[in-house]
Write a protein that holds these residues in place. Structure first.
Motif: not given
Length: 133
Positions: A22-45
């Protein structure tokens, strides 16, 4: 302030994820956001990005205390593949920890551009160099 294309958030707290989105998109910090629930999921990406196509994020916001693979383990693994990307990806550790040991440990990783204590706010986001254009 010019928004970046994509930000990656690696954090296991779903409520925090909702707030950050909500903060990043509504305040126009980024156009898209990717969220991972742990480091392994993020690293795999990121590991898949090395061998395939996909959007390389402009920024990573990383929690340190997570199940499966914590932020420290993510940083250790990411440091092995970071040079395979065509651009540098700044990482900011965003943690509820105020332990000086954690802050010093984060500084020990060359990939880490800064340490932000939760909660993430509009004001501390403005301090990220990427947004200071």
């Amino acid at each position: 302030m010019k928004p970046v294309e994509t930000i990656c958030v690696i954090d296991d707290d779903n409520i925090y994820g909702f707030w950050v989105k909500k903060l990043l998109v509504s305040k126009n910090f980024c156009k898209s956001l990717t969220i991972f629930e742990n480091g392994l999921a993020g690293f795999n990406y990121f590991n898949e990005l090395v061998v395939g196509d996909g959007v390389i994020p402009d920024l990573i916001l990383l929690d340190i205390n997570m199940p499966v693979m914590d932020g420290w383990e993510f940083l250790e693994e990411f440091s092995k593949i970071k040079n395979k990307f065509e651009k540098e990806i700044p990482i900011y550790v965003v943690s509820s920890s105020i332990n000086p040991t954690d802050i010093e440990r984060a500084k020990g990783f060359g990939e880490v551009s800064g340490f932000i204590t939760k909660p993430l706010t509009f004001d501390n986001l403005k301090q990220i160099k990427l947004f200071q254009d």
